[in-house]
Each structure stands twice: as structure tokens, then as C-alpha cells.
Motif scaffolding. Structure first.
Motif, short mmCIF file in Angstrom:
data_model
loop_
_atom_site.label_atom_id
_atom_site.label_comp_id
_atom_site.label_asym_id
_atom_site.label_seq_id
_atom_site.Cartn_x
_atom_site.Cartn_y
_atom_site.Cartn_z
N ARG A 8 0.84 -1.20 0.00
CA ARG A 8 0.00 0.00 0.00
C ARG A 8 0.88 1.25 0.00
O ARG A 8 1.99 1.25 0.54
CB ARG A 8 -0.93 0.02 1.21
CG ARG A 8 -1.93 -1.14 1.23
CD ARG A 8 -3.04 -0.85 2.23
NE ARG A 8 -3.91 -2.00 2.44
CZ ARG A 8 -4.97 -2.31 1.70
NH1 ARG A 8 -5.26 -1.56 0.65
NH2 ARG A 8 -5.71 -3.36 1.98
N ASP A 84 -3.24 5.07 -0.62
CA ASP A 84 -4.05 4.25 0.30
C ASP A 84 -4.17 4.87 1.68
O ASP A 84 -5.21 4.72 2.34
CB ASP A 84 -3.42 2.86 0.43
CG ASP A 84 -3.38 2.12 -0.88
OD1 ASP A 84 -4.46 1.80 -1.41
OD2 ASP A 84 -2.27 1.89 -1.41
N MET A 132 -9.07 7.17 -3.05
CA MET A 132 -9.50 6.14 -2.10
C MET A 132 -10.90 5.64 -2.45
O MET A 132 -11.17 4.43 -2.41
CB MET A 132 -9.48 6.70 -0.68
CG MET A 132 -8.10 7.04 -0.15
SD MET A 132 -8.15 7.77 1.51
CE MET A 132 -6.38 7.90 1.87
N ARG A 135 -10.94 3.11 -5.26
CA ARG A 135 -10.52 1.76 -4.87
C ARG A 135 -11.43 1.17 -3.79
O ARG A 135 -11.36 -0.03 -3.51
CB ARG A 135 -9.08 1.79 -4.34
CG ARG A 135 -8.04 2.02 -5.42
CD ARG A 135 -6.63 1.99 -4.86
NE ARG A 135 -5.65 2.01 -5.93
CZ ARG A 135 -5.22 0.93 -6.58
NH1 ARG A 135 -5.66 -0.26 -6.22
NH2 ARG A 135 -4.34 1.04 -7.55
N GLY A 136 -12.22 2.02 -3.16
CA GLY A 136 -13.11 1.54 -2.10
C GLY A 136 -12.41 1.23 -0.80
O GLY A 136 -12.95 0.53 0.07
N TRP A 137 -11.20 1.79 -0.63
CA TRP A 137 -10.43 1.55 0.60
C TRP A 137 -9.51 2.74 0.84
O TRP A 137 -8.91 3.29 -0.08
CB TRP A 137 -9.57 0.30 0.47
CG TRP A 137 -9.06 -0.23 1.79
CD1 TRP A 137 -9.62 -1.21 2.54
CD2 TRP A 137 -7.87 0.19 2.49
NE1 TRP A 137 -8.87 -1.43 3.68
CE2 TRP A 137 -7.80 -0.58 3.68
CE3 TRP A 137 -6.90 1.15 2.25
CZ2 TRP A 137 -6.77 -0.42 4.59
CZ3 TRP A 137 -5.87 1.32 3.17
CH2 TRP A 137 -5.81 0.53 4.33
N ARG A 139 -7.39 5.09 4.39
CA ARG A 139 -7.26 5.46 5.79
C ARG A 139 -6.64 6.85 5.89
O ARG A 139 -5.64 7.13 5.24
CB ARG A 139 -6.37 4.46 6.56
CG ARG A 139 -6.86 3.01 6.55
CD ARG A 139 -8.07 2.84 7.43
NE ARG A 139 -8.47 1.45 7.56
CZ ARG A 139 -9.34 0.82 6.77
NH1 ARG A 139 -9.89 1.48 5.74
NH2 ARG A 139 -9.66 -0.43 6.98
N GLY A 180 -17.14 3.61 1.01
CA GLY A 180 -16.36 2.38 1.03
C GLY A 180 -15.71 2.16 2.37
O GLY A 180 -16.09 2.77 3.37
N ASP A 181 -14.70 1.30 2.38
CA ASP A 181 -13.97 1.01 3.61
C ASP A 181 -12.91 2.09 3.79
O ASP A 181 -11.71 1.85 3.63
CB ASP A 181 -13.32 -0.38 3.50
CG ASP A 181 -12.60 -0.80 4.77
OD1 ASP A 181 -12.73 -0.10 5.80
OD2 ASP A 181 -11.88 -1.82 4.73
N ILE A 182 -13.39 3.30 4.09
CA ILE A 182 -12.51 4.46 4.21
C ILE A 182 -12.73 5.07 5.58
O ILE A 182 -13.83 5.53 5.90
CB ILE A 182 -12.78 5.49 3.10
CG1 ILE A 182 -12.73 4.81 1.72
CG2 ILE A 182 -11.77 6.63 3.18
CD1 ILE A 182 -13.10 5.72 0.57
N ALA A 233 -5.23 -2.10 7.68
CA ALA A 233 -6.39 -2.95 7.42
C ALA A 233 -6.84 -3.67 8.68
O ALA A 233 -7.97 -4.19 8.72
CB ALA A 233 -6.05 -3.97 6.33
N THR A 236 -10.78 -2.08 11.42
CA THR A 236 -11.95 -2.28 10.57
C THR A 236 -13.18 -1.49 11.03
O THR A 236 -14.18 -1.45 10.32
CB THR A 236 -12.33 -3.77 10.52
OG1 THR A 236 -12.64 -4.22 11.85
CG2 THR A 236 -11.20 -4.61 9.93
#
Length: 249
Positions: A8, A84, A132, A135-137, A139, A180-182, A233, A236
Motif C-alpha cells: 500500500r 491508500d 481512495m 478503490r473503495g479503501w 485510511r 467504502g472502507d474508508i 487494514a 476495521t
């Protein structure tokens, strides 16, 4: 614990500072491709890059110059094609004049401290978010200070800027999370023992330690650990929070 950071791309602003260097080292140890930003210390940034494991990139970045923020993201995307993780660690220091109150500070000083610390972090956050989201991700971790919540004479402008960042972080968590997972969080250190502030840490009176549950100052490495966890990751479900990392003050 697998942090899920291998491969990442991580941007650490202010990477040559007392907190920035150990943060960058931890990310590199996790296998991340680390972007090290610096303001004036080009040589120090190059030395740190050479010392780290894996891929690194050094880029000059000025917290108060939006053009350098855009150039930073362009160079990172040209390097790995992705962003990322963003760690907003760069800082613009400034306090009231010695011997005078905050009301006596020059206008250009207090405006620069407030504007750069708030707008610098917000500008970079806005620039990385679309990548981000794609990509759906992602932090984001913003490094703050206990001055924002505990206060300190002379810290009026810096504390105001960091408190504003807390508000931005909280609301941004809703926008980011819906895409997303952000995740976005603030890490708020207390007075910390770093390579850059030994003279300050060593001058702390014994009475200060009586107010700290752990009875000591944390090290920069102890701040870096939660920063990397929140940016990984392995995190969560923590978002929109201000995490105090201050030995329990």
C-alpha cells in the motif's frame, strides 16, 4: 498481527520531524511504500529514505501552499498509481509573543498558524479522497495535540487549529464511510519525548509527572504504534474518533 499494509502507498507529511520519522519507520517495516514529505530538511529526508526498508519517495511539501499539495499527489500517483493512506503529521508552530498574551501576537502569525494547520490537512484530505473512493479503501490519520482539549497558555492559535481538525474529522467520517472502507481518525498525543524535543522533555518538573497516570512521558514510538494501527487494514471499525495517546492525562 498482519496490518495489511504491504504494497500500500502511504503518505507521511512532516516525515523528518520528531513524530514523523518513527511513524514512517513503522509503515516501512510493515511493507508499505512510504512517501516522506519534508519542508526544508531535504538531506534528512534522503537519509531517512535510504535507511528504510522497501520503496520510498521523498517530496517537498509546504503545509501553507496548496500548489505543493497538488504536486505531491501528482508525483505519488505517477510513482505507484495509488494513495491508500494519508497521515497528516506536518505542523505549523506558532504561539503568542514571549512575555505577551495571545492578543498581542501579530496578525500574520496567528492567521498563518490557524490557516495552515487547518487548511493544509483539509486540502490533502480532499485531494486523496477521490483516489481512495475509486478503490473503495483508504485510511486518514490526523496527528493533533492535547493542547486542543486541555489547553496551554501560548497555545491559543495552535489549539484552535487542532480543535477545528477534530470537527472536520468527525463530519468527514460520514462522507468517507459511505464511499467504502474508508476510515478517518485523529491521534492526539500529550507532551511526548522525541528526538527533536529532548531539551523540553528533560526540563519538565517532577510535579508534572504526578498528573500523569503512567508517571512518565510517552516516546515517539509509542505514538507511532496507534497511528499505524488506525491506518491499517487491521482497523476495521474505528472512525471519526479522537484517540488520546498521552499516558492517561
Amino acid at each position: 498481527m498482519d496490518m495489511g499494509l504491504a504494497g500500500r502507498t502511504v503518505i507521511v507529511t512532516g516525515a523528518t520531524g520528531g513524530l514523523g520519522e518513527p511513524i514512517a519507520r513503522r509503515f516501512a517495516a510493515e511493507g508499505a511504500d512510504v512517501v516522506l514529505t519534508y519542508h526544508d530538511a531535504a538531506g534528512k529526508a534522503a537519509k531517512l529514505a535510504a535507511d528504510l526498508e522497501g520503496q520510498t519517495l521523498t517530496i517537498r511539501y509546504d503545509l501553507g501552499d496548496p500548489d505543493t499539495a497538488r504536486a505531491l499527489i501528482d508525483q505519488v500517483l505517477a510513482w505507484t498509481g495509488r494513495v491508500d493512506v494519508l497521515v497528516n503529521n506536518a505542523v505549523r508552530w506558532g504561539s503568542a509573543q514571549p512575555g505577551g498574551g495571545f492578543e498581542e501576537a501579530p496578525d500574520d502569525l496567528w492567521r498563518r498558524v490557524v490557516r495552515d494547520n487547518v487548511e493544509g490537512a483539509v486540502t490533502l484530505s480532499r485531494l486523496v479522497f477521490p483516489h481512495m473512493r475509486e478503490r473503495g479503501w483508504g485510511r486518514l490519520v490526523h496527528v493533533s495535540s492535547s493542547i486542543a482539549t486541555h489547553g496551554m497558555a501560548g497555545g491559543e492559535f495552535y489549539g484552535a487549529a487542532k480543535a477545528a481538525l477534530h470537527g472536520f474529522n468527525r463530519s468527514a467520517a460520514f462522507s468517507l464511510g459511505s464511499a467504502g472502507d474508508i476510515l478517518t481518525n485523529v491521534v492526539s498525543p500529550g507532551l511526548t519525548r522525541t528526538a527533536a524535543n529532548r531539551h523540553i522533555a528533560d526540563a519538565v518538573p517532577d510535579s508534572y509527572y504526578d498528573q500523569i497516570p503512567l508517571g512518565r512521558l510517552l516516546s515517539a514510538e509509542e505514538i507511532a504504534a496507534p497511528v499505524v494501527f488506525l491506518a491499517s487494514a487491521a482497523n476495521t471499525g474505528i472512525t471519526g474518533q479522537v484517540i488520546a495517546v498521552d499516558a492517561g492525562c
